[in-house]
Design a protein around this motif. Structure first.
Motif, PDB file in Angstrom:
ATOM      1  N   UNK A   1       0.849  -1.190   0.000  1.00 45.52           N
ATOM      2  CA  UNK A   1       0.000   0.000   0.000  1.00 45.52           C
ATOM      3  C   UNK A   1       0.883   1.237   0.000  1.00 45.52           C
ATOM      4  N   UNK A   2       0.458   2.209  -0.794  1.00 40.30           N
ATOM      5  CA  UNK A   2       1.201   3.467  -0.896  1.00 40.30           C
ATOM      6  C   UNK A   2       0.202   4.585  -0.636  1.00 40.30           C
ATOM      7  N   UNK A   3       0.521   5.470   0.267  1.00 39.24           N
ATOM      8  CA  UNK A   3      -0.392   6.571   0.573  1.00 39.24           C
ATOM      9  C   UNK A   3       0.329   7.896   0.356  1.00 39.24           C
ATOM     10  N   UNK A   4      -0.405   8.847  -0.190  1.00 38.72           N
ATOM     11  CA  UNK A   4       0.157  10.182  -0.347  1.00 38.72           C
ATOM     12  C   UNK A   4      -0.844  11.188   0.194  1.00 38.72           C
ATOM     13  N   UNK A   5      -0.429  11.973   1.174  1.00 40.71           N
ATOM     14  CA  UNK A   5      -1.289  12.978   1.822  1.00 40.71           C
ATOM     15  C   UNK A   5      -2.557  12.396   2.447  1.00 40.71           C
ATOM     16  N   UNK A   6      -2.538  11.113   2.756  1.00 45.67           N
ATOM     17  CA  UNK A   6      -3.720  10.502   3.375  1.00 45.67           C
ATOM     18  C   UNK A   6      -3.627  10.680   4.891  1.00 45.67           C
ATOM     19  N   UNK A   7      -4.489  11.535   5.432  1.00 49.36           N
ATOM     20  CA  UNK A   7      -4.537  11.748   6.890  1.00 49.36           C
ATOM     21  C   UNK A   7      -3.140  11.990   7.471  1.00 49.36           C
ATOM     22  N   UNK A   8      -2.653  11.153   8.408  1.00 51.72           N
ATOM     23  CA  UNK A   8      -1.321  11.442   8.966  1.00 51.72           C
ATOM     24  C   UNK A   8      -0.181  11.172   8.023  1.00 51.72           C
ATOM     25  N   UNK A   9      -0.457  10.525   6.905  1.00 50.16           N
ATOM     26  CA  UNK A   9       0.657   9.997   6.123  1.00 50.16           C
ATOM     27  C   UNK A   9       0.949  10.868   4.916  1.00 50.16           C
ATOM     28  N   UNK A  10       2.056  11.576   4.976  1.00 55.41           N
ATOM     29  CA  UNK A  10       2.381  12.424   3.847  1.00 55.41           C
ATOM     30  C   UNK A  10       2.808  11.562   2.662  1.00 55.41           C
ATOM     31  N   UNK A  11       3.718  10.690   2.905  1.00 54.43           N
ATOM     32  CA  UNK A  11       4.143   9.748   1.876  1.00 54.43           C
ATOM     33  C   UNK A  11       4.554   8.476   2.566  1.00 54.43           C
ATOM     34  N   UNK A  12       3.901   7.390   2.264  1.00 50.98           N
ATOM     35  CA  UNK A  12       4.396   6.152   2.853  1.00 50.98           C
ATOM     36  C   UNK A  12       4.128   5.006   1.897  1.00 50.98           C
ATOM     37  N   UNK A  13       4.931   3.993   2.055  1.00 48.59           N
ATOM     38  CA  UNK A  13       4.832   2.825   1.188  1.00 48.59           C
ATOM     39  C   UNK A  13       5.264   1.646   2.028  1.00 48.59           C
ATOM     40  N   UNK A  14       4.427   0.620   2.102  1.00 46.77           N
ATOM     41  CA  UNK A  14       4.820  -0.512   2.940  1.00 46.77           C
ATOM     42  C   UNK A  14       4.243  -1.813   2.388  1.00 46.77           C
TER      43      UNK A  14
END
Lengths: 391, 216
Positions: A6-19
């Motif tokens: 999963x990769x999130x960008x600007x989602x709630x607390x997560x500016x950029x994350x990928x895990x």
């Protein structure tokens, strides 16, 4: 099929994350690190895909895009989610879904979101089966309000994906709401095992299936809550669903009790067992340790592994937890534990096996719990009890 | 310097942290292990392995064993890594705190003569060592005897155990700020050789680290 990345960008607390995610995942972090927000990204995909769902209502249900967008977001104001799906024991992937959205409207115009990009890549066909962006000539302000994921006509080539997202279940059973019969009307989302709709959900299951589930659950309850017997499903004269059991005491036959009299722990345990047995898709479990005895909690990781092995088709279970007892299970791999940590630029998300300061602790032979829980503890927590309480 | 610290409970962890700060400001604590105290003796081998990566600084109480060298011999692994800094507080971390007699007497609101003096004791080794001497466990002396003589009503309430409890209801709340802010390690070291040794071990760790660094 499971969610492998999963990769999130600007989602709630997560500016950029990928895990990377595994078949069984434990999400840990301090309070307010964003554990619920992390799994909410998956619920969001479910809300888009479900019947009577859709992108706009999924955003609206969360209070609008301003409540979704990361506070650390600066010049880039779009929000995006990307997931990669595949079979748990295969290296190759099956699907990749990417959705990129942005706020539109405001002022006298209705505040909504529009799609900047929506892509579905099929690894089987080795091509995009959906590839939209806001600059294409066949798109306009209206078409960009709806994902293809939510439209049966448009998602013909990736229906499997829609069904997969639809089957994501979120379990955060709140005993107080199950007891409160008026919450039947207030439940935020009928799809969740959240409050009273848990019983509604039971009512909808085919009777034979339900009976066989209850038989199984009774076996578990016999061990965990020995004084409860003959758990069963009933409907009262008004047609309202209830669960009923016999509470054994000094009378030979005990006495009947309904959910309103069950203990918090019993209700949570029943809901939890049901979700695990019934569901076929991804299950999101919110802090299953609440209300449950530590002795039961220590059994959960193996119990979950057993369920995953016994059911046909892979089912992914993603659990948020603070529980030492759960993480002390030695069968949990450092690949299965995901640590959320707060920084000023949003929350970081990492598999424990990828964290340099923690990996050596596990390699030295200490349990996951001993290795990671200190990292989720606020730095100066001992100062909490040193605060003055003079008003 | 990055280190892991291992303490038996909140008090021992606070003591380690304060001693590290006393020796150098350059320590960065990666983590306090294990997540739950009280099991450290059963995990010695794991900590020893971990020390190969970063220094592990452990502090445990002497507890039931009456002889520190014996406990040390019994617990330390044969192949003890030189970055595994193993310390035993004689008899407990609390004894080290009370070893700062002036400071602790003021904190607890008792007369300094209520706190025993240190005297040479023989721990099985050839040389007699200076340690605080209590008739029983120092923490028990603190909560069951010393605190009764206190002139501070708050401290009495916070540190006196309720029936059936071993420590007062706000034991850590009171002791941690003392350890962090008031505890005089120079003074305490004069009354406890085991404390002096821990300080020396940390200092030689720093030296060995500095000499190992490439010269600029």
């Amino acid at each position: 099929m499971i969610i492998k990345k999963i990769k999130l960008h600007n989602w709630k607390n997560f500016q950029n994350c990928e895990v990377d995610l595994s078949e069984r995942c434990f999400i840990i972090g301090a309070n307010a690190a964003g554990k619920s927000n992390f799994i909410d990204a998956l619920r969001f995909l479910r809300d888009i895909s479900k019947q009577a769902g859709g992108l706009q209502s999924a955003v609206e249900g969360r209070g609008g895009i301003t409540k979704i967008r990361c506070l650390a977001a600066r010049t880039q104001t779009n929000v995006s989610i990307t997931v990669e799906l595949g079979d748990p024991n295969e290296a190759h992937l099956l699907w990749k879904y990417h959705l990129d959205i942005q706020h539109t409207g405001g002022g006298i115009m209705k505040s909504q979101v529009k799609i900047l990009k929506e892509q579905v890549f099929s690894f089987k066909e080795n091509q995009y089966v959906c590839d939209r962006d806001d600059r294409q000539t066949d798109e306009d302000e209206e078409t960009l309000k709806y994902t293809h994921l939510e439209q049966a006509n448009a998602n013909r080539k990736f229906r499997e994906l829609q069904v997969f997202f639809q089957n994501i279940e979120y379990l955060n059973l709140i005993p107080q709401l199950v007891r409160e019969s008026s919450s039947l009307l207030q439940s935020y989302s009928k799809e969740d095992y959240y409050g009273r709709n848990f019983l509604e959900k039971l009512a909808k299951i085919n009777e034979r299936t339900r009976n066989s589930y209850f038989k199984k659950i009774n076996e578990f309850l016999k061990i965990a809550v020995p004084q409860l017997e003959e758990l069963r499903f009933i409907k009262d004269e008004m047609g309202v669903p209830h669960i009923e059991a016999r509470y054994m005491h000094w009378r030979a036959r005990g006495s009947k009790q309904q959910e309103a009299q069950f203990s918090d722990g019993t209700l949570r345990l029943i809901g939890f067992l049901f979700a695990l047995i019934d569901n076929n898709g991804v299950i999101l479990l919110e802090e299953p340790e609440i209300n449950l005895h530590s002795g039961i909690i220590t059994q959960l990781p193996e119990f979950i592994a057993k369920i995953q092995r016994s059911k046909k088709g892979a089912r992914q279970i993603i659990i948020t937890t603070h529980s030492y007892d759960m993480l002390a299970n030695q069968g949990i791999s450092s690949n299965e534990v995901i640590l959320l940590q707060n920084t000023s630029e949003g929350t970081t998300v990492n598999r424990v096996s990828d964290i340099d300061d923690i990996r050596p602790i596990i390699e030295a032979g200490l349990s996951i719990a001993d290795a990671v829980i200190p990292f989720t503890k606020p730095k100066n927590i001992e100062k909490m009890s040193q605060l003055s309480l003079d008003f | 310097m990055k280190v892991y610290i291992v303490g038996e409970d909140d008090v021992t962890c606070a003591i380690i942290k304060r001693i590290l700060l006393y020796c150098s400001e350059g320590f960065e604590i990666i983590s306090e292990l294990p997540a739950r105290g009280g099991q450290i003796k059963s995990k010695i081998n794991e900590f020893n392995k971990l020390a190969a990566v970063y220094p592990v600084i452990l502090l445990t109480d002497l507890d039931a064993t009456s002889c520190a060298p014996q406990l040390l011999h019994h617990l330390t692994p044969k192949d003890k890594h030189n970055q595994f800094i193993f310390n035993i507080a004689v008899d407990e971390g609390e004894a080290w705190l009370m070893a700062d007699r002036y400071g602790f007497a003021e904190f607890a609101g008792v007369d300094i003569e209520s706190i025993p003096r240190a005297r040479p004791t023989r721990q099985g080794g050839r040389k007699a060592l200076i340690e605080m001497c209590f008739a029983y466990k120092p923490s028990r002396f603190l909560t069951h005897e010393l605190i009764k003589k206190s002139k501070k009503p708050d401290i009495i309430k916070q540190l006196t155990p309720k029936e059936g409890a071993s420590k007062g209801p706000e034991y850590n709340t009171d002791l941690l700020p003392f350890i962090q802010k008031k505890w005089d390690i120079d003074e305490a070291s004069k009354n406890s050789d085991s404390l002096t040794r821990m300080v020396n071990r940390i200092r030689s760790l720093i030296t060995s680290y500095e000499t190992a660094l490439p010269k600029p």
